[in-house]
Enzyme design. Structure first.
Site, short mmCIF file in Angstrom:
data_model
loop_
_atom_site.label_atom_id
_atom_site.label_comp_id
_atom_site.label_asym_id
_atom_site.label_seq_id
_atom_site.Cartn_x
_atom_site.Cartn_y
_atom_site.Cartn_z
N HIS A 76 31.30 38.04 35.77
CA HIS A 76 32.47 37.78 36.62
C HIS A 76 32.72 38.99 37.53
O HIS A 76 33.10 40.05 37.06
CB HIS A 76 33.68 37.49 35.75
CG HIS A 76 34.92 37.24 36.53
ND1 HIS A 76 35.09 36.10 37.28
CD2 HIS A 76 36.04 37.96 36.70
CE1 HIS A 76 36.27 36.14 37.86
NE2 HIS A 76 36.87 37.27 37.54
N ASP A 97 34.87 40.45 40.47
CA ASP A 97 36.04 40.37 41.34
C ASP A 97 35.74 41.07 42.66
O ASP A 97 35.42 42.26 42.65
CB ASP A 97 37.23 41.07 40.68
CG ASP A 97 37.68 40.36 39.42
OD1 ASP A 97 37.96 39.16 39.50
OD2 ASP A 97 37.75 41.02 38.35
N ASP A 152 38.91 32.61 35.90
CA ASP A 152 39.91 33.69 35.90
C ASP A 152 41.21 33.44 36.67
O ASP A 152 42.17 34.17 36.47
CB ASP A 152 39.24 34.99 36.38
CG ASP A 152 40.01 36.24 35.93
OD1 ASP A 152 40.76 36.14 34.93
OD2 ASP A 152 39.88 37.30 36.56
N ASP A 208 33.51 40.51 32.66
CA ASP A 208 33.67 41.13 33.96
C ASP A 208 32.51 42.12 34.22
O ASP A 208 32.29 43.01 33.40
CB ASP A 208 34.98 41.93 34.02
CG ASP A 208 36.19 41.01 34.00
OD1 ASP A 208 36.00 39.78 33.95
OD2 ASP A 208 37.32 41.52 34.02
N HIS A 237 41.35 35.81 43.44
CA HIS A 237 42.50 35.73 42.52
C HIS A 237 43.14 37.09 42.20
O HIS A 237 44.08 37.13 41.42
CB HIS A 237 42.12 34.98 41.25
CG HIS A 237 40.90 35.52 40.58
ND1 HIS A 237 39.65 35.02 40.82
CD2 HIS A 237 40.73 36.52 39.69
CE1 HIS A 237 38.76 35.69 40.09
NE2 HIS A 237 39.39 36.61 39.40
ZN LIG Z 1 38.74 37.99 38.07
#
Ligand SMILES: [Zn+2]
Length: 1033
Positions: A105, A107, A220, A352, A480
């Protein structure tokens, strides 16, 4: 399909199903058959018919109403229950099929900026992926965020690119969703969500020729919106996975084996909008919470870890421990499988930014390969495990069981709570300055792409590059931790830099396109470096008047082009800033028109005064659908069409000068602002108390209030979590403010300055709505959240309606078992409360949080400043507040003339008038001031031949060179209005709306990737709430 067929199908399946499974069957069967008996919706032309209440198997509002919210200790699965199973349900011909889905994951901005993450972490993930997947064909990885993947792929040499393509070919590397980012689902507008999905998918198509992604992955986002399955379904998706839903909701569905369902839209009577959805059962998407219910066991299988908080540490798999470890893992898998209907089990393996180092790849994959080999080869397990993609899992589920046998569900998954009473309703409002910038950029990109499509430039490279940058800036902010306002300070600044440049790029394209469209082709000379127009921009996020363009009016006419990006004619009053009260306004035909001059109130740190030699000028414009008109302002000492507003100042200070009339008055308990047939009574702080419309009194007491936060560590509000210390208290206003009432023919307004809020109430002759502008600045406060609360006489009891992503209005109910913060919802574009007599709607320029905590009331959070972290990983508070302008429009409507929906109907619809008020905030008329004195070949209008289509909205209109060099893609949505008047359209004549008569129209998905069949009929039929994509060539 008839219910008999369903029954037969169950009987066939029962042969191979264990006892424990049988329990669930009669329930589904009963539900399906009762639904079938009542109505036959299959003959309807459209999914929506508001005469019928849709009856899905599960309706979220009804379920929330029955949940105990008791947070009982469930044992090892703390928020769930003990799971047992019968070994005999598996045998050598009916094994448990385990799909281990490796994921990472990433970000695009959170603790670090996108670029920092890419350089330090994500690049390494891809490099090692290439190495490991090439080496071992059994390994597979899914990838979601195209913003990262595209950056890496574009940097590769040709040989590496070919290797990556081979991995994709072999489905070892498989894309999920394929969007630019994994968007926030509360604060994001659906136009932007679609744009971000399109941006990622277009890159995949152009570079890798991938157009067949069928499964979406959203592990998420903090709460899930039903606008997402809506968009995905229309973009051709078949499956969706979600994770962050309320722990009580997870438990409810897990008990019923209904974590997999067909998610349909609230209005859908027959399931045509359904998207197959998998809700993950446990607390998190990390490895301790995905192999099964017991995190202390699952954590031992996260081999890259050197610490598990449950105190049993991972150890490498050896010959000595493999038997024990395999049994432990299989036990978890089998327990987890009891929560689902089929024999296919999904176990995600990642977290993550996982799989960065060579060491980690080795650790994780080698240990798992040993386990998989051992488990598969030991027949007593009756398990067949493998590394797989998400798509393989969904295919297997659907292969085992017919889609009809899964329950249907409507509604959404707000407000998210991950533990105790920790509701994630703070982020609905966090960082409103940036949330406002998001909407400004969204509007400008949409206008820029639309005008650029009309302008049809010969040379396009520079424009395309600028627009691509702008789209990607908006797309990355949908992440997000972006529009949600939950990234670190420097990351928010980084996003803002991109968005600001995106706005500048869009403005460049707008003004170049407008210059071309508004100039006679014979006189048109292209100078791509010239700035033909300045923007009058009330749309700057902090709303500072200083940022607006002062038009120096003199004897030479100044040209003002007004652009309307909506599909209907707009008759609206606009405001500009001029240097003289002797300004005279002319319309496109050159006729002088009525205008109003008002003073501008200027607040400095110590004082308040009127701007000297600077005035606001207001006049009414009329602009064609998707069109433009050219207005003029000229200095004229004897202008009879322009009038000065009258000013009343409620203050002891009489040091104000203004060419019109000024009256000084004492501030009483009840004062009045008059405009047409409306009066507004306000108190000594300048806050509305009563609205009198056509001699009818409406209670409308407006106040600013504050929430503090709890003082127990671990239970304090932060960027994500709202944890108030009790009900809101009145905002402490130290002294009597100076209140200004400015009354004119076109606009009357009231301005007051309270602690931290500059509050402005505006009434205009072009609308029934009241506009409120709050310029909010809470930099000096600590641990405070500030709300605007309005108390009215509406008897809505505990029911209110809030929108999701600007697409639809969901019915909400105050849940008495849930604390205040759990009854807060995202207010993306608006909210309304109503009774039999009237409806009061509030529309907002900025996505914020809000609720209707008591009958007749509604409140909207304005900003929040929080000194501490809320322990969700951000490791900082929210203290970087900036002054922000929040604009609201409030509409009071008589309900008696409207066709009322059944009280069980799960959603609401706006009236046409309300819809236009909402659009007006998000897509205001754009005002461009021509910078030169001479304009050879100037045209008065553009788009006067565009046919008005009030019921249809253009979601996007852009050039799609990846389809054909000059092709234009158009996405059209038909909304559903509450029926208060007859006339409504069901057909769209796209060519006439756009004035593009010579084009051919082809069908397309709403991501505009490629053209499909040609549309032969000029009149295109639409159902309410439908969205369609078209390609024009
Ligand atoms: Zn995230």
């Amino acid at each position: 399909m008839t219910s008999n067929e369903v029954k037969n199908d169950y009987e066939v399946r029962l042969v191979s199903k264990p006892e424990s499974f049988k329990k669930f069957i009669p329930k589904i069967h009963k539900k399906l058959s009762t639904a079938k008996r009542k109505f036959d919706f299959s003959n309807l032309t459209c999914d929506i018919d508001t005469n019928f209440v849709p009856e899905p198997d599960n309706q979220m509002l009804n379920i929330l109403n029955t949940l105990p919210f008791d947070d009982k200790d469930g044992g090892v699965w703390k928020q769930g229950f003990n799971i047992s199973y019968d070994q005999s349900q598996w045998n050598s011909t009916n094994k448990l099929k385990v799909f281990i889905v490796m994921h990472s994951h990433n970000d695009p901005g959170w603790l670090y900026t996108f670029d920092e993450y890419y350089e330090k972490q994500t690049k390494n993930i891809f490099e090692n992926m290439l190495k490991y997947l090439t080496k071992n064909e059994k390994l597979k990885l899914i990838w979601a965020e195209i913003v990262y993947f595209s950056k890496w792929f574009d940097s590769l040499d040709e040989i590496s690119k070919e290797k990556v393509k081979m991995l994709i070919e072999r489905k070892q590397l498989d894309f999920v969703t394929g969007g630019w980012v994994m968007p926030d689902e509360a604060a994001s507008h659906w136009y932007s969500v679609l744009l971000a999905l399109t941006e990622g998918q277009t890159w995949l198509k152009n570079v890798l020729n991938i157009t067949n992604i069928k499964s979406s992955w959203a592990i998420d986002p903090f709460g899930h919106s039903s606008s997402f399955p809506y968009i995905l379904k229309h973009a051709g998706f078949e499956n969706l996975l979600i994770q962050r839903t309320h722990y009580s909701t997870k438990k409810y569905f897990a008990k019923r084996r209904e974590l997999e369902f067909k998610w349909r839209q609230l209005w859908d009577l027959r399931g045509k909008t359904e998207l197959f959805t998998h809700m993950m059962p446990f607390y998190s998407y990390d490895i301790p919470h995905t192999c099964g219910p017991d995190p202390s066991v699952c954590c031992q299988f996260d081999f890259r870890r050197n610490f598990c908080p449950w105190n049993i540490q991972p150890t490498d798999i050896t010959e000595l421990n493999i038997e024990l470890k395999s049994s432990l893992l299989v036990d978890q898998w089998k327990k987890k499988s009891q929560l689902f209907k089929t024999n296919s089990l999904l176990t995600p393996l990642g977290d993550d930014f996982t799989y960065q180092s060579d060491w980690e790849w080795k650790k994780q994959t080698e240990n798992f390969e040993k386990l998989i080999n051992y488990i598969n080869s030991n027949s007593e397990f009756n398990v067949e495990a493998k590394f797989a993609t998400l798509q393989e899992y969904f295919d297997s589920v659907k292969n085992e069981m017919k889609i009809e046998q899964f329950p249907s569900l409507s509604g959404d998954f707000f407000t998210y709570c991950d533990r105790n009473t920790h509701y994630w309703s703070g982020y609905f409002t966090s960082r409103p300055f940036y949330k406002r910038t998001d909407r400004i950029l969204m509007n400008y990109i949409r206008s820029a792409e639309m005008l650029y499509s009309f302008a049809d430039f010969k040379e396009t490279k520079d424009f395309d590059t600028k627009l691509e940058y702008a789209r990607r800036a908006l797309s990355i902010f949908q992440h997000h931790d972006g529009v949600s306002g939950t990234a670190r300070d420097h990351v928010m600044i980084d996003y803002n830099k991109m968005m600001t440049r995106g706005i500048e790029n869009s403005k460049y394209v707008i003004q170049q396109s407008i210059h071309k469209l508004m100039t006679d082709p014979i006189s048109y000379v292209s100078d791509l470096n010239f700035k033909y127009f300045e923007f009058d921009d009330l749309q700057s996020a902090d709303g500072n008047d200083e940022a607006r363009i002062l038009i120096v009016v003199d004897e030479y006419k100044k040209f003002i082009v007004i652009h309307n990006s909506q599909t209907y004619m707009r008759n609206e009053i606009i405001e500009l800033i001029v240097n003289t009260d002797k300004s005279c306004v002319s319309d496109a035909e050159g006729n002088f028109i009525e205008a109003q001059i008002s003073p501008i109130v200027k607040y400095s740190e110590k004082d308040v005064e009127f701007e000297k030699e600077i005035y606001k000028i207001l006049f009414k414009v009329k602009i064609a659908p998707l069109g433009m008109s050219n207005y003029g302002i000229i200095k004229n000492e004897n202008c009879t069409t322009t009038s000065l507003a009258n000013v009343k100042i409620y203050s002891e200070n009489s040091n104000f000068s203004y060419p019109g009339s000024i009256e000084f008055l004492p501030l009483l308990n009840s004062n009045v602002l008059k405009f047409g047939t409306n009066d507004i009574l306000f108190d000594e702080k300048g806050l509305i108390q009563i609205i009198i419309k056509n001699s009818r009194n409406f209670q409308f007491s407006l106040n600013f209030m504050t929430y503090g936060t709890k003082s127990i560590k671990g239970q304090m509000s932060g960027a994500y979590i709202f944890m108030p210390d009790g009900p809101a208290q009145l905002l402490n206003i130290k002294e009597k403010p100076t209140v200004f009432v400015i009354e004119g023919k076109l606009e009357s307004s009231l301005t007051t300055n309270l602690s931290c809020v500059n509050h402005n109430v505006i009434l205009r002759s072009d609308t029934e709505a009241i506009e409120i502008r709050n310029s909010v600045d809470i930099q000096t406060l600590n641990n405070t959240e500030i709300v605007m609360r309005v108390k009215t006489q509406v008897k809505n009891y505990n029911i209110f309606y809030t929108d999701l992503n600007g697409l639809q209005y969901v019915k909400r109910k105050i849940l008495s078992l849930v604390p205040l913060q759990g009854n807060y919802y995202p207010i993306n574009s608006g909210l309304f409360i109503e009774d039999d007599e009237m409806r009061i709607s509030l529309f907002i320029s900025t996505p914020l949080g809000g609720s209707s905590l008591d009958s007749g009331e509604f409140e909207i959070m304005q900003d929040r400043k929080l000194d501490q972290d809320d322990e969700r990983g951000l490791q900082q508070g929210v203290k970087d507040n900036r002054k922000v302008l929040n604009i609201f429009r409030i509409l009071i409507e008589n309900r008696k003339i409207c066709e009322k929906l059944n009280e069980k109907y799960p959603m609401g619809f706006l009236t046409k008038a309300a819809y236009k008020e909402q659009k007006r905030l998000i897509h205001p008329l754009e005002k461009l001031i021509y910078t030169k004195e001479e304009w050879p070949g100037m045209k008065n209008y553009f788009g006067n031949n565009h046919e008005e289509h009030e019921d249809f909205e253009i979601v996007a209109m852009r050039k799609v060179p990846h389809v054909e060099p000059n092709a234009i893609g158009v996405v059209v949505h038909k909304t559903n209005f509450e029926k208060c008047e007859k006339n409504e359209e069901n057909f769209l004549n796209l060519k006439r709306l756009l004035g593009l008569h010579s084009k051919n129209i082809f069908k397309s998905s709403i991501t505009l990737l490629e053209k499909n069949d040609q549309v032969i009929e000029d009149e295109i039929a639409f159902c309410h709430m439908d969205t369609k994509g078209f390609i024009l060539t």
